[in-house]
Scaffold this motif. Sequence first.
Motif, PDB file in Angstrom:
ATOM      1  N   UNK A 129       7.063  28.698   2.945  1.00  0.00           N
ATOM      2  CA  UNK A 129       6.273  27.534   3.359  1.00  0.00           C
ATOM      3  C   UNK A 129       6.286  26.472   2.274  1.00  0.00           C
ATOM      4  N   UNK A 130       5.966  25.258   2.652  1.00  0.00           N
ATOM      5  CA  UNK A 130       5.909  24.167   1.681  1.00  0.00           C
ATOM      6  C   UNK A 130       4.554  23.476   1.794  1.00  0.00           C
ATOM      7  N   UNK A 131       4.278  22.592   0.859  1.00  0.00           N
ATOM      8  CA  UNK A 131       2.980  21.925   0.806  1.00  0.00           C
ATOM      9  C   UNK A 131       3.154  20.431   1.021  1.00  0.00           C
ATOM     10  N   UNK A 132       2.458  19.901   2.021  1.00  0.00           N
ATOM     11  CA  UNK A 132       2.404  18.453   2.248  1.00  0.00           C
ATOM     12  C   UNK A 132       1.305  17.866   1.366  1.00  0.00           C
ATOM     13  N   UNK A 133       1.684  16.899   0.542  1.00  0.00           N
ATOM     14  CA  UNK A 133       0.710  16.180  -0.289  1.00  0.00           C
ATOM     15  C   UNK A 133       0.658  14.744   0.203  1.00  0.00           C
ATOM     16  N   UNK A 134      -0.511  14.311   0.633  1.00  0.00           N
ATOM     17  CA  UNK A 134      -0.694  12.944   1.110  1.00  0.00           C
ATOM     18  C   UNK A 134      -1.140  12.041  -0.020  1.00  0.00           C
ATOM     19  N   UNK A 135      -0.310  11.045  -0.363  1.00  0.00           N
ATOM     20  CA  UNK A 135      -0.589  10.097  -1.445  1.00  0.00           C
ATOM     21  C   UNK A 135      -0.809   8.731  -0.812  1.00  0.00           C
ATOM     22  N   UNK A 136      -2.055   8.307  -0.720  1.00  0.00           N
ATOM     23  CA  UNK A 136      -2.390   7.095   0.024  1.00  0.00           C
ATOM     24  C   UNK A 136      -3.336   6.238  -0.798  1.00  0.00           C
ATOM     25  N   UNK A 137      -2.856   5.081  -1.222  1.00  0.00           N
ATOM     26  CA  UNK A 137      -3.697   4.170  -2.013  1.00  0.00           C
ATOM     27  C   UNK A 137      -2.910   2.938  -2.428  1.00  0.00           C
ATOM     28  N   UNK A 138      -3.607   2.006  -3.071  1.00  0.00           N
ATOM     29  CA  UNK A 138      -2.954   0.770  -3.502  1.00  0.00           C
ATOM     30  C   UNK A 138      -1.884   1.044  -4.537  1.00  0.00           C
ATOM     31  N   UNK A 139      -0.739   0.381  -4.358  1.00  0.00           N
ATOM     32  CA  UNK A 139       0.317   0.399  -5.350  1.00  0.00           C
ATOM     33  C   UNK A 139       0.216  -0.830  -6.231  1.00  0.00           C
ATOM     34  N   UNK A 140       1.192  -1.043  -7.113  1.00  0.00           N
ATOM     35  CA  UNK A 140       1.189  -2.235  -7.970  1.00  0.00           C
ATOM     36  C   UNK A 140       1.157  -3.516  -7.153  1.00  0.00           C
ATOM     37  N   UNK A 141       0.477  -4.535  -7.666  1.00  0.00           N
ATOM     38  CA  UNK A 141       0.302  -5.788  -6.926  1.00  0.00           C
ATOM     39  C   UNK A 141       1.605  -6.583  -6.832  1.00  0.00           C
ATOM     40  N   UNK A 174       0.842  -1.191   0.000  1.00  0.00           N
ATOM     41  CA  UNK A 174       0.000   0.000   0.000  1.00  0.00           C
ATOM     42  C   UNK A 174       0.878   1.242   0.000  1.00  0.00           C
ATOM     43  N   UNK A 175       0.577   2.158  -0.895  1.00  0.00           N
ATOM     44  CA  UNK A 175       1.312   3.423  -0.951  1.00  0.00           C
ATOM     45  C   UNK A 175       0.761   4.341   0.133  1.00  0.00           C
ATOM     46  N   UNK A 176       1.524   4.555   1.186  1.00  0.00           N
ATOM     47  CA  UNK A 176       1.149   5.528   2.213  1.00  0.00           C
ATOM     48  C   UNK A 176       2.327   6.473   2.333  1.00  0.00           C
ATOM     49  N   UNK A 177       2.263   7.556   1.602  1.00  0.00           N
ATOM     50  CA  UNK A 177       3.398   8.473   1.516  1.00  0.00           C
ATOM     51  C   UNK A 177       2.918   9.905   1.715  1.00  0.00           C
ATOM     52  N   UNK A 178       3.636  10.621   2.581  1.00  0.00           N
ATOM     53  CA  UNK A 178       3.448  12.063   2.715  1.00  0.00           C
ATOM     54  C   UNK A 178       4.657  12.739   2.110  1.00  0.00           C
ATOM     55  N   UNK A 179       4.410  13.696   1.234  1.00  0.00           N
ATOM     56  CA  UNK A 179       5.482  14.337   0.480  1.00  0.00           C
ATOM     57  C   UNK A 179       5.444  15.839   0.707  1.00  0.00           C
ATOM     58  N   UNK A 180       6.608  16.444   0.861  1.00  0.00           N
ATOM     59  CA  UNK A 180       6.718  17.895   0.991  1.00  0.00           C
ATOM     60  C   UNK A 180       7.245  18.465  -0.314  1.00  0.00           C
ATOM     61  N   UNK A 181       6.506  19.402  -0.876  1.00  0.00           N
ATOM     62  CA  UNK A 181       6.891  20.034  -2.147  1.00  0.00           C
ATOM     63  C   UNK A 181       6.912  21.543  -2.013  1.00  0.00           C
ATOM     64  N   UNK A 182       7.808  22.208  -2.739  1.00  0.00           N
ATOM     65  CA  UNK A 182       7.680  23.659  -2.860  1.00  0.00           C
ATOM     66  C   UNK A 182       6.361  23.983  -3.562  1.00  0.00           C
ATOM     67  N   UNK A 183       5.733  25.094  -3.224  1.00  0.00           N
ATOM     68  CA  UNK A 183       4.509  25.483  -3.926  1.00  0.00           C
ATOM     69  C   UNK A 183       4.747  25.537  -5.441  1.00  0.00           C
ATOM     70  N   UNK A 184       5.971  25.934  -5.818  1.00  0.00           N
ATOM     71  CA  UNK A 184       6.270  26.163  -7.238  1.00  0.00           C
ATOM     72  C   UNK A 184       6.257  24.881  -8.072  1.00  0.00           C
ATOM     73  N   UNK A 185       6.463  23.711  -7.443  1.00  0.00           N
ATOM     74  CA  UNK A 185       6.489  22.460  -8.210  1.00  0.00           C
ATOM     75  C   UNK A 185       5.365  21.502  -7.826  1.00  0.00           C
ATOM     76  N   UNK A 186       4.500  21.911  -6.903  1.00  0.00           N
ATOM     77  CA  UNK A 186       3.448  21.007  -6.410  1.00  0.00           C
ATOM     78  C   UNK A 186       2.488  20.595  -7.523  1.00  0.00           C
ATOM     79  N   UNK A 187       2.163  21.519  -8.412  1.00  0.00           N
ATOM     80  CA  UNK A 187       1.243  21.175  -9.496  1.00  0.00           C
ATOM     81  C   UNK A 187       1.867  20.144 -10.445  1.00  0.00           C
ATOM     82  N   UNK A 188       3.156  20.297 -10.744  1.00  0.00           N
ATOM     83  CA  UNK A 188       3.836  19.307 -11.582  1.00  0.00           C
ATOM     84  C   UNK A 188       3.835  17.936 -10.918  1.00  0.00           C
ATOM     85  N   UNK A 189       3.981  17.922  -9.596  1.00  0.00           N
ATOM     86  CA  UNK A 189       3.972  16.647  -8.887  1.00  0.00           C
ATOM     87  C   UNK A 189       2.607  15.972  -8.988  1.00  0.00           C
TER      88      UNK A 189
END
Length: 550
Positions: free
Chosen positions: A413-425, A356-371
């Motif tokens: 400041x930076x932006x925390x993006x929470x990416x939580x869901x099933x990964x590849x089997x 299971x993908x349970x990842x919290x990521x910190x991004x600059x505001x400037x690249x968060x949309x690309x992420x």
Amino acid sequence: MAATRRMSSAPSISAATRCYRRQGNIRCIRHFSHTSLTEPCMDRHARAVECISSNVRKFYERKEKFRIFHGSTNSTRQSAGKGTNIVDTSALSNVLKVDTVTQTALVEPNVPMDRLVEETMKYGLVPPVVMEFPGITVGGGYAGTSGESSSFKHGFFNRTINHVEMVLANGDVVTCSDNEKPDLFHGAAGAVGTLGVNTLVELRLTKAKKYVETTYHPVSSMSEAIEKIEEVTLDPTLGYVDGILFSKSEGVIITGRSTDKPKDGISVQRFSDAQDSWFYLHARDNVRKRMGPITEAIPLAEYLFRYDRGGFWVGASAFEYFNMPFNAFTRWWLDDFLHTRMMYTALHASGQSKRYMVQDLALPYSTAEKFVDYTDKTFGIYPLWLCPLRQSPQPTMHPHTHETEKDGVTLKPMLNIGLWGYGPARHDDFIKANRDLEHKLRELGGMKWLYAHTYYDEDEFWKMYDKEWYDSLRKKYDATSLPSVYEKVKINVEAEQGEDNASLATSILNTWPISGLYGIKKAIDSGTYLQARSSAWKSREHAGHVITSR
């Protein structure tokens, strides 16, 4: 208490734990208007720390590394179990003091957020940063990376701590703060227990209001979400800001303002009872009702733990796993299993945390949309959590970016993006996906929280952190006998592959639906559902009131 002291010899850790529990192990709450620490609970604490110190020193003298057993975890990494080379600190689970004059609380490290909030609210006080899962502990908040919707203003949880008592790897007991051993105080925050064993913290508190007046602002893209976040975080009257991206074209930014009396016409909404909606579903329904913002009042504790039921939205995956309908009736029927304490227990026991993908990521505001463009194409995982964060001063073991304001000094400041869901089997594909995520993060100037799966090789890992600074702290405070941060967080890929090629019995246990059913059994055996049932903050009488005297 002296800043540094040597402890005399003492019984084993398990004996210390039994001793501490026999002496009561009650929540030693005292309503102080002074700074006296002569209460019996402090004596019990001192004896427990003495036992821990003695056992830590024994490992140090034998030149053996050890790990800490806290009794619970909110990490998706496999935690240390009881056995050899384990220091058991699970008995340190008391709030020792609430001081209404200085607005502080003296708290042992294994006190969970819900029990802490229940106690401080009795005195009309609340921690400035409260992690959204009730089972996250004070010590975990300091040693790990913990931020919430108030962190755009206050920073990570450790930034609200005045001082920490710590047992160093050589057995010395020290107190560190901004004024006393500030390098250790700052460096141990986010260092996952690799500089010492936390045994006590003093937390700052703030006045608690009865409600959080919560407004849901619809957004239709990630760029609009970032723009709205940048706008609202400049509003000094707001205390809370986070957001949810339901898809690439639908989301909501959620703001909160503390109040004792909601404005006329604003309804009160709760999220803790089995018949209540999960918060993210309620937020989605609100933004779909109309084009403009919607405001409602949420009792303070209900707001703080609004994501407990369903673990944000990760609980929906359990319905997907068992091919069950996901609706209001099934969520009500299975509510005991869908609080975060139960979900973490089941996740570890079932082995699903490895897939299971349970990842919290910190991004600059400037690249968060690309992420988000990247995660949309690569994983297709939604919803995503968005949480603006005030950075910690560098160097730090917390996630950080290097973007500064126009003065070239102040960290943006930076932006925390929470990416939580099933990964590849397939296991190999799962590892590849995680590695790809790590590479993309580095490309975009981002970093990940270290509570989850980490696949960096050691050279890659230390390119993100100041190794010279960290190693100097380890040497200065005799911590080289402890596992390093990298040793604690890296995933042993070979061991996991070996598990995939294990015995027939293990293979059967790892198959669907047996692994899931086994996880449920272990969660039931743990009895953690009783903690959610007994939570005083959930009662209708308690939820809308803050007791200011006792």
